[in-house]
Write a protein that holds these residues in place. Structure first.
Motif, mmCIF file in Angstrom:
data_model
loop_
_atom_site.group_PDB
_atom_site.id
_atom_site.type_symbol
_atom_site.label_atom_id
_atom_site.label_comp_id
_atom_site.label_asym_id
_atom_site.label_seq_id
_atom_site.Cartn_x
_atom_site.Cartn_y
_atom_site.Cartn_z
ATOM 1 N N LEU A 128 0.838 -1.211 0.000
ATOM 2 C CA LEU A 128 0.000 0.000 0.000
ATOM 3 C C LEU A 128 0.866 1.252 0.000
ATOM 4 C CD1 LEU A 128 -2.668 1.591 0.272
ATOM 5 C CD2 LEU A 128 -2.520 1.213 2.748
ATOM 6 N N LEU A 129 1.855 1.298 0.878
ATOM 7 C CA LEU A 129 2.725 2.477 0.972
ATOM 8 C C LEU A 129 3.500 2.707 -0.326
ATOM 9 C CD1 LEU A 129 4.030 2.066 4.629
ATOM 10 C CD2 LEU A 129 2.228 3.590 3.803
ATOM 11 N N LEU A 132 1.724 4.849 -2.808
ATOM 12 C CA LEU A 132 1.514 6.254 -2.450
ATOM 13 C C LEU A 132 2.739 7.119 -2.704
ATOM 14 C CD1 LEU A 132 -0.325 5.617 0.957
ATOM 15 C CD2 LEU A 132 -1.325 5.837 -1.321
ATOM 16 N N LYS A 133 3.767 6.551 -3.312
ATOM 17 C CA LYS A 133 5.031 7.280 -3.474
ATOM 18 C C LYS A 133 4.960 8.426 -4.467
ATOM 19 C CE LYS A 133 8.289 4.051 -1.639
ATOM 20 N NZ LYS A 133 9.302 3.055 -1.858
ATOM 21 N N VAL A 140 -7.085 8.386 0.759
ATOM 22 C CA VAL A 140 -7.150 6.962 1.102
ATOM 23 C C VAL A 140 -8.327 6.787 2.058
ATOM 24 C CG1 VAL A 140 -5.992 5.013 2.199
ATOM 25 C CG2 VAL A 140 -4.677 6.591 0.778
ATOM 26 N N LEU A 157 -2.587 2.747 9.991
ATOM 27 C CA LEU A 157 -2.352 3.166 8.608
ATOM 28 C C LEU A 157 -2.428 4.680 8.459
ATOM 29 C CD1 LEU A 157 -4.317 0.404 6.656
ATOM 30 C CD2 LEU A 157 -1.850 0.622 6.908
ATOM 31 N N ILE A 161 0.231 7.250 6.706
ATOM 32 C CA ILE A 161 -0.148 7.915 5.457
ATOM 33 C C ILE A 161 -0.234 9.439 5.575
ATOM 34 C CG2 ILE A 161 -2.001 8.114 3.730
ATOM 35 C CD1 ILE A 161 -2.585 5.101 4.342
ATOM 36 N N LYS A 162 -0.759 9.940 6.693
ATOM 37 C CA LYS A 162 -0.949 11.397 6.836
ATOM 38 C C LYS A 162 0.331 12.209 6.618
ATOM 39 C CE LYS A 162 -5.141 11.660 9.600
ATOM 40 N NZ LYS A 162 -5.719 11.970 10.919
ATOM 41 N N LEU A 164 2.486 11.850 4.540
ATOM 42 C CA LEU A 164 2.767 11.924 3.107
ATOM 43 C C LEU A 164 1.949 13.035 2.435
ATOM 44 C CD1 LEU A 164 2.675 8.082 2.313
ATOM 45 C CD2 LEU A 164 4.686 9.487 2.820
ATOM 46 N N ILE A 166 -1.348 13.038 2.225
ATOM 47 C CA ILE A 166 -2.528 12.436 1.591
ATOM 48 C C ILE A 166 -3.687 12.454 2.587
ATOM 49 C CG2 ILE A 166 -3.470 10.297 0.611
ATOM 50 C CD1 ILE A 166 -0.566 9.647 -0.278
ATOM 51 N N VAL A 168 -6.700 11.208 4.607
ATOM 52 C CA VAL A 168 -7.145 9.892 5.068
ATOM 53 C C VAL A 168 -8.550 10.050 5.635
ATOM 54 C CG1 VAL A 168 -6.701 7.944 6.604
ATOM 55 C CG2 VAL A 168 -4.776 9.207 5.629
#
Length: 199
Positions: A128-129, A132-133, A140, A157, A161-162, A164, A166, A168
């Motif tokens: 998953l990670l 997100l690159k 997400v 998760l 993710i946060k 990055l 993105i 959530v």
């Protein structure tokens, strides 16, 4: 003394390995198989063998497919800026039946459960990670069941993710249709209230 013939007992034993199937259910299924014609029984055996040997995980989303990519990941019509994270492959089918979601998916194949020895390494978190690159994904959606394990997985998760940049989000959850307010617990009512929308 057990009077069940050995092949029948073996069949019952195998059906009993399915999650949620007890001895009675396994016995019922075994007798159902015995009542099939040879042709139907062979077709069932072939379907099981075919699913087991031909299906594998999609290279991108980890859902089951018989091609390199599943139909969702292979489609040019899907919104690639949104990924919906689910626990199991059959959760993807549930979303697809609604015909309301047009983004991509990511299947974890389980939830974090330290007591059962399930950590991030046993799930598809790394995959998953990796998705997100680049800057393609903007949101997400955490779509796990509202259980202790589901909540813990979603929070874990989100923490990864946060940073990055993105967004959530999580599914709004609340009262099912036909439910009575007086029987709803506080968490359900809180979620129903906070996930409210305009009419």
């Amino acid at each position: 003394m057990d009077y069940t013939a050995a092949p029948l007992e073996k069949l019952i034993e195998e059906f009993g390995k399915f999650q949620g199937v007890g001895r009675k259910g396994a016995t019922r299924m075994a007798y159902q198989v015995l009542s099939m014609s040879d042709k139907d029984a062979a077709a069932l055996a072939d379907a099981i063998r075919g699913a087991h040997t031909r299906l594998h995980r999609c290279r991108i989303c980890q859902n089951f497919t018989d091609a390199e990519l599943c139909p969702v990941c292979a489609s040019a019509k899907r919104d690639t800026s949104v990924i919906c994270v689910v626990e199991k492959p059959r959760d993807v089918q549930a979303f697809e039946r609604t015909r309301e979601y047009n983004g991509l998916y990511h299947v974890l194949h389980g939830l974090l459960d330290p007591l059962a020895g399930v950590g991030a390494e046993q799930l598809t978190v790394k995959e998953l990670l990796a998705r997100l690159k680049d800057d393609t994904v903007k949101e997400v959606i955490m779509a796990m069941n509202p259980t202790v394990e589901g909540e813990a997985t979603a929070m874990y998760l989100a923490k990864l993710i946060k940073p990055l940049g993105i967004r959530v989000t999580r599914l709004a959850s609340g009262l099912p249709v036909g439910a009575s307010l007086e029987y709803a617990d506080e968490t359900t009512l809180y979620r129903a209230l906070s996930g409210r929308g305009e009419l």
